[in-house]
Design an enzyme around this catalytic site. Sequence first.
Site, PDB file in Angstrom:
ATOM      1  CG  HIS A 154      -5.916   5.189  -1.563  1.00 19.69           C
ATOM      2  ND1 HIS A 154      -5.400   3.920  -1.687  1.00 19.69           N
ATOM      3  CD2 HIS A 154      -5.279   5.945  -2.503  1.00 19.69           C
ATOM      4  CE1 HIS A 154      -4.486   3.906  -2.647  1.00 19.69           C
ATOM      5  NE2 HIS A 154      -4.405   5.127  -3.164  1.00 19.69           N
ATOM      6  CD  GLU A 155      -5.711   9.534  -3.496  1.00 16.42           C
ATOM      7  OE1 GLU A 155      -4.539   9.971  -3.506  1.00 16.42           O
ATOM      8  OE2 GLU A 155      -6.107   8.651  -4.275  1.00 16.42           O
ATOM      9  CD  GLU A 216      -1.337   3.965  -5.459  1.00 20.76           C
ATOM     10  OE1 GLU A 216      -2.523   3.873  -5.088  1.00 20.76           O
ATOM     11  OE2 GLU A 216      -0.782   5.052  -5.665  1.00 20.76           O
TER      12      GLU A 216
END
Length: 302
Positions: A154-155, A216
């Site tokens: 995700h990051e 996100e």
Amino acid sequence: MTPYPHSFKRFTVAASLCAAAVLAPLPALSQQAVVQDGIKVRPLSTSRIFAGGVDFNEQSKQQYTQLVNEAREKNALVPDSDPQVKRLRAIAQRIIPFATRWNEAAGSWNWQINLLNSDQVNAFCMPGGQIAFYSGIITKLNLTDDEVAIVMGHEISHALREHSQAQAGKGNLAAVGAKLAGAGLSAWLGVDPSITGTATNMAAQGVMLKFSRDDEREADLIGMDLAARAGFDPRAGVILWQKMAALNKGAPPEFLSTHPSGKDRISQMNSHMAQVLPLYARAKGVSVNDLPAYRSNAVASR
């Protein structure tokens, strides 16, 4: 409750519509999606070109170096010999080879990963591939390797999709749009420009919050894709956000937050699981039907 004057209602509604009209073209800057296996790969947002010429990679490298040096001085930088550092770097080594699928420039990035001794439940990846995990996210959530991979994916996805650059560009466009909308409303309604400026700025900020939530959501999906290709179970994402939701019961309403709600994230992950599970099965050399049920660790007691 005192009713608002009719004129105030009129320009507030008009301000929102005007700002929305000015800012609406921003998402359309992205080109048509290209269908591939797994999560669809889309071109990077062209909003990046409005970021103002800032070298985000170099700037991020300097900030990361400063952060690491300060952590070292405060004995908060976990040493390279620590098992958790070795664990994080081993997981990263499996994920990074798939990064160029989402951004070809990642092949020349100077990837780094460090662990900071902090109770914060957090992790990040800066533009250019500098990754940091806080020990709190590992210990408080008692993360499995699969769950660490989901967080890391995700990051990393934020950096790969150049979300910081795109947000800066969209912010610049939003500011210009808000000023134009405010000036137009002021002339049309014959009211103080500072009042219409406030209304249009609020409308612009609402749009920017949505952009951030969309980033996100994109990072969630790409993170699952990266993890699955590297041989980590994407179903860990659902468990991860169930754990996160339990820790963040006091989170603000989704419409006021830069992050989607945990429920929203879990729903999106489940709706795309059929796209990423085959990637995981392929990495494991089995069929999807032969995959065992996912098993997590219980959250550490407080």
